[in-house]
Design a protein around this motif. Structure first.
Motif, PDB file in Angstrom:
ATOM      1  N   ALA A  50       0.835  -1.200   0.000  1.00 45.76           N
ATOM      2  CA  ALA A  50       0.000   0.000   0.000  1.00 45.76           C
ATOM      3  C   ALA A  50       0.873   1.255   0.000  1.00 45.76           C
ATOM      4  CB  ALA A  50      -0.897   0.016   1.231  1.00 45.76           C
ATOM      5  N   PRO A  51       0.332   2.355  -0.504  1.00 47.83           N
ATOM      6  CA  PRO A  51       1.065   3.613  -0.402  1.00 47.83           C
ATOM      7  C   PRO A  51       1.098   4.097   1.042  1.00 47.83           C
ATOM      8  CG  PRO A  51      -1.122   3.988  -1.319  1.00 47.83           C
ATOM      9  CD  PRO A  51      -0.952   2.503  -1.189  1.00 47.83           C
ATOM     10  N   VAL A  52       2.111   4.870   1.364  1.00 47.83           N
ATOM     11  CA  VAL A  52       2.251   5.440   2.701  1.00 47.83           C
ATOM     12  C   VAL A  52       1.083   6.396   2.933  1.00 47.83           C
ATOM     13  CG1 VAL A  52       3.725   6.874   4.159  1.00 47.83           C
ATOM     14  CG2 VAL A  52       4.751   5.252   2.559  1.00 47.83           C
ATOM     15  N   PRO A  53       0.386   6.275   4.055  1.00 48.61           N
ATOM     16  CA  PRO A  53      -0.715   7.221   4.302  1.00 48.61           C
ATOM     17  C   PRO A  53      -0.160   8.591   4.687  1.00 48.61           C
ATOM     18  CG  PRO A  53      -0.399   5.798   6.206  1.00 48.61           C
ATOM     19  CD  PRO A  53       0.528   5.298   5.144  1.00 48.61           C
ATOM     20  N   GLY A  54      -0.898   9.629   4.316  1.00 51.45           N
ATOM     21  CA  GLY A  54      -0.598  10.934   4.864  1.00 51.45           C
ATOM     22  C   GLY A  54      -1.060  10.928   6.313  1.00 51.45           C
ATOM     23  N   ILE A  55      -0.285  11.518   7.197  1.00 50.28           N
ATOM     24  CA  ILE A  55      -0.665  11.545   8.612  1.00 50.28           C
ATOM     25  C   ILE A  55      -0.559  12.981   9.092  1.00 50.28           C
ATOM     26  CG2 ILE A  55      -0.280  10.605  10.912  1.00 50.28           C
ATOM     27  CD1 ILE A  55       1.172   8.256   9.571  1.00 50.28           C
ATOM     28  N   VAL A  56      -1.702  13.529   9.515  1.00 51.21           N
ATOM     29  CA  VAL A  56      -1.804  14.942   9.867  1.00 51.21           C
ATOM     30  C   VAL A  56      -2.246  15.075  11.322  1.00 51.21           C
ATOM     31  CG1 VAL A  56      -2.963  17.094   9.242  1.00 51.21           C
ATOM     32  CG2 VAL A  56      -2.516  15.380   7.478  1.00 51.21           C
ATOM     33  N   PRO A  57      -1.558  15.928  12.105  1.00 51.98           N
ATOM     34  CA  PRO A  57      -2.013  16.147  13.479  1.00 51.98           C
ATOM     35  C   PRO A  57      -3.297  16.967  13.483  1.00 51.98           C
ATOM     36  CG  PRO A  57      -0.214  17.639  12.977  1.00 51.98           C
ATOM     37  CD  PRO A  57      -0.381  16.739  11.776  1.00 51.98           C
ATOM     38  N   LEU A  58      -4.144  16.714  14.456  1.00 58.45           N
ATOM     39  CA  LEU A  58      -5.403  17.448  14.575  1.00 58.45           C
ATOM     40  C   LEU A  58      -5.409  18.256  15.872  1.00 58.45           C
ATOM     41  CD1 LEU A  58      -7.791  14.593  13.399  1.00 58.45           C
ATOM     42  CD2 LEU A  58      -7.014  16.580  12.077  1.00 58.45           C
ATOM     43  N   GLY A  59      -6.154  19.324  15.891  1.00 54.85           N
ATOM     44  CA  GLY A  59      -6.173  20.250  17.010  1.00 54.85           C
ATOM     45  C   GLY A  59      -6.629  19.667  18.333  1.00 54.85           C
ATOM     46  N   HIS A  60      -7.421  18.589  18.299  1.00 56.14           N
ATOM     47  CA  HIS A  60      -7.914  17.989  19.541  1.00 56.14           C
ATOM     48  C   HIS A  60      -6.966  16.932  20.100  1.00 56.14           C
ATOM     49  CE1 HIS A  60      -9.040  14.498  17.169  1.00 56.14           C
ATOM     50  NE2 HIS A  60      -9.866  15.231  16.436  1.00 56.14           N
ATOM     51  N   GLY A  61      -5.824  16.713  19.435  1.00 58.07           N
ATOM     52  CA  GLY A  61      -4.862  15.741  19.927  1.00 58.07           C
ATOM     53  C   GLY A  61      -4.863  14.425  19.181  1.00 58.07           C
ATOM     54  N   GLY A  62      -5.732  14.283  18.217  1.00 55.89           N
ATOM     55  CA  GLY A  62      -5.769  13.068  17.400  1.00 55.89           C
ATOM     56  C   GLY A  62      -4.950  13.238  16.136  1.00 55.89           C
ATOM     57  N   VAL A  63      -5.068  12.264  15.240  1.00 53.71           N
ATOM     58  CA  VAL A  63      -4.400  12.325  13.946  1.00 53.71           C
ATOM     59  C   VAL A  63      -5.369  11.901  12.850  1.00 53.71           C
ATOM     60  CG1 VAL A  63      -2.038  11.964  14.782  1.00 53.71           C
ATOM     61  CG2 VAL A  63      -3.435   9.984  14.190  1.00 53.71           C
ATOM     62  N   GLN A  64      -5.107  12.384  11.665  1.00 52.21           N
ATOM     63  CA  GLN A  64      -5.903  11.984  10.516  1.00 52.21           C
ATOM     64  C   GLN A  64      -5.011  11.210   9.559  1.00 52.21           C
ATOM     65  OE1 GLN A  64      -7.378  15.074   7.849  1.00 52.21           O
ATOM     66  NE2 GLN A  64      -9.332  13.990   7.762  1.00 52.21           N
ATOM     67  N   LEU A  65      -5.491  10.057   9.122  1.00 51.41           N
ATOM     68  CA  LEU A  65      -4.803   9.215   8.149  1.00 51.41           C
ATOM     69  C   LEU A  65      -5.496   9.445   6.806  1.00 51.41           C
ATOM     70  CD1 LEU A  65      -4.851   5.992  10.353  1.00 51.41           C
ATOM     71  CD2 LEU A  65      -3.036   7.719  10.227  1.00 51.41           C
ATOM     72  N   VAL A  66      -4.709   9.692   5.764  1.00 50.97           N
ATOM     73  CA  VAL A  66      -5.284  10.113   4.494  1.00 50.97           C
ATOM     74  C   VAL A  66      -4.681   9.319   3.330  1.00 50.97           C
ATOM     75  CG1 VAL A  66      -5.634  12.090   2.956  1.00 50.97           C
ATOM     76  CG2 VAL A  66      -5.515  12.445   5.422  1.00 50.97           C
ATOM     77  N   TRP A  67      -5.547   8.844   2.441  1.00 54.17           N
ATOM     78  CA  TRP A  67      -5.138   8.216   1.189  1.00 54.17           C
ATOM     79  C   TRP A  67      -5.962   8.838   0.064  1.00 54.17           C
ATOM     80  CZ3 TRP A  67      -6.291   5.681   5.660  1.00 54.17           C
ATOM     81  CH2 TRP A  67      -5.307   4.863   6.219  1.00 54.17           C
ATOM     82  N   HIS A  68      -5.316   9.184  -1.035  1.00 53.53           N
ATOM     83  CA  HIS A  68      -6.002   9.725  -2.212  1.00 53.53           C
ATOM     84  C   HIS A  68      -5.406   9.072  -3.458  1.00 53.53           C
ATOM     85  CE1 HIS A  68      -7.908  12.927   0.094  1.00 53.53           C
ATOM     86  NE2 HIS A  68      -6.734  13.253   0.587  1.00 53.53           N
ATOM     87  N   ASN A  69      -6.260   8.801  -4.423  1.00 55.88           N
ATOM     88  CA  ASN A  69      -5.802   8.388  -5.749  1.00 55.88           C
ATOM     89  C   ASN A  69      -6.843   8.845  -6.768  1.00 55.88           C
ATOM     90  OD1 ASN A  69      -7.880   6.430  -5.799  1.00 55.88           O
ATOM     91  ND2 ASN A  69      -6.499   4.750  -5.243  1.00 55.88           N
ATOM     92  N   ASP A  70      -6.694   8.419  -8.013  1.00 59.21           N
ATOM     93  CA  ASP A  70      -7.615   8.848  -9.076  1.00 59.21           C
ATOM     94  C   ASP A  70      -9.033   8.314  -8.887  1.00 59.21           C
ATOM     95  OD1 ASP A  70      -5.518  10.167 -10.239  1.00 59.21           O
ATOM     96  OD2 ASP A  70      -5.110   8.601 -11.722  1.00 59.21           O
ATOM     97  N   ARG A  71      -9.173   7.202  -8.180  1.00 60.03           N
ATOM     98  CA  ARG A  71     -10.485   6.571  -8.021  1.00 60.03           C
ATOM     99  C   ARG A  71     -11.232   6.986  -6.765  1.00 60.03           C
ATOM    100  NH1 ARG A  71     -11.180   0.585  -8.458  1.00 60.03           N
ATOM    101  NH2 ARG A  71     -13.304   1.338  -8.537  1.00 60.03           N
ATOM    102  N   CYS A  72     -10.503   7.245  -5.656  1.00 64.23           N
ATOM    103  CA  CYS A  72     -11.219   7.530  -4.416  1.00 64.23           C
ATOM    104  C   CYS A  72     -10.352   8.260  -3.401  1.00 64.23           C
ATOM    105  CB  CYS A  72     -11.782   6.250  -3.811  1.00 64.23           C
ATOM    106  SG  CYS A  72     -10.553   5.014  -3.425  1.00 64.23           S
ATOM    107  N   ASP A  73     -11.035   8.761  -2.386  1.00 63.71           N
ATOM    108  CA  ASP A  73     -10.407   9.403  -1.230  1.00 63.71           C
ATOM    109  C   ASP A  73     -10.850   8.640   0.011  1.00 63.71           C
ATOM    110  OD1 ASP A  73      -9.422  11.505  -2.832  1.00 63.71           O
ATOM    111  OD2 ASP A  73     -11.258  12.667  -2.556  1.00 63.71           O
ATOM    112  N   LEU A  74      -9.904   8.450   0.934  1.00 63.67           N
ATOM    113  CA  LEU A  74     -10.206   7.809   2.202  1.00 63.67           C
ATOM    114  C   LEU A  74      -9.504   8.597   3.299  1.00 63.67           C
ATOM    115  CD1 LEU A  74     -11.377   5.459   3.900  1.00 63.67           C
ATOM    116  CD2 LEU A  74      -9.250   4.212   3.414  1.00 63.67           C
ATOM    117  N   GLU A  75     -10.268   8.990   4.296  1.00 65.21           N
ATOM    118  CA  GLU A  75      -9.723   9.722   5.437  1.00 65.21           C
ATOM    119  C   GLU A  75     -10.238   9.061   6.710  1.00 65.21           C
ATOM    120  OE1 GLU A  75     -11.012  13.752   4.854  1.00 65.21           O
ATOM    121  OE2 GLU A  75      -9.907  13.931   2.970  1.00 65.21           O
ATOM    122  N   VAL A  76      -9.323   8.824   7.643  1.00 68.74           N
ATOM    123  CA  VAL A  76      -9.688   8.218   8.915  1.00 68.74           C
ATOM    124  C   VAL A  76      -9.150   9.105  10.025  1.00 68.74           C
ATOM    125  CG1 VAL A  76      -9.477   6.215  10.425  1.00 68.74           C
ATOM    126  CG2 VAL A  76      -9.646   5.880   7.949  1.00 68.74           C
TER     127      VAL A  76
END
Length: 141
Positions: free
Chosen positions: A73-99
């Protein structure tokens, strides 16, 4: 008969192939490194009053990723969030997935299929089959 003895029986172990030399999944090292970078963020890391990234959220994100990610799998994007959590992100031509990982057993997922226009948002606790299905069908390199 009960007093009889016999010679010790020796069984030869079958020869087996050498241990596997399969490489570690390519997403593991950069993902772990990114989680370690986020672990050192203190409160107010963005100069807007955001909470430091929670160790619980980081640990659960790592646990979650090890459960759902395809080996190639591709490396997920990992972004810090203001409440102390993190967001995991995958994007490609077919779909977007954010957790969004808020904490242990507390996640929110958003999925958008660019081909069909279908979108879905759902909560996750400890059953990850929906995310596993998406990652394995749309995000294998």
């Amino acid at each position: 008969f009960s007093q009889g003895t016999s010679e010790q029986v020796r069984l030869l172990r079958p020869q087996v192939s050498s241990p596997s030399t399969a490489a570690e999944a390519s997403w593991i090292a950069p993902t772990f490194a990114r989680l370690q970078e986020l672990a050192i963020l203190d409160d107010d890391w963005d100069q807007r009053g955001s909470a430091g990234v929670s160790t619980d959220a980081l640990n659960f994100a790592w646990y979650f990723l090890r459960q759902v990610m395809p080996p190639i799998a591709p490396v997920p994007g990992i972004v810090p969030l203001g409440h102390g959590g993190v967001q995991l992100v995958w994007h490609n031509d077919r779909c977007d997935l954010e957790v969004e990982v808020i904490g242990p057993n507390n996640m929110i997922a958003y999925y958008f299929d660019k081909v069909t226009g279908h979108e879905d948002e759902f909560s996750l606790t400890n059953e990850f089959y929906r995310i596993t299905d998406i990652l394995w069908s749309h995000f294998k390199s």
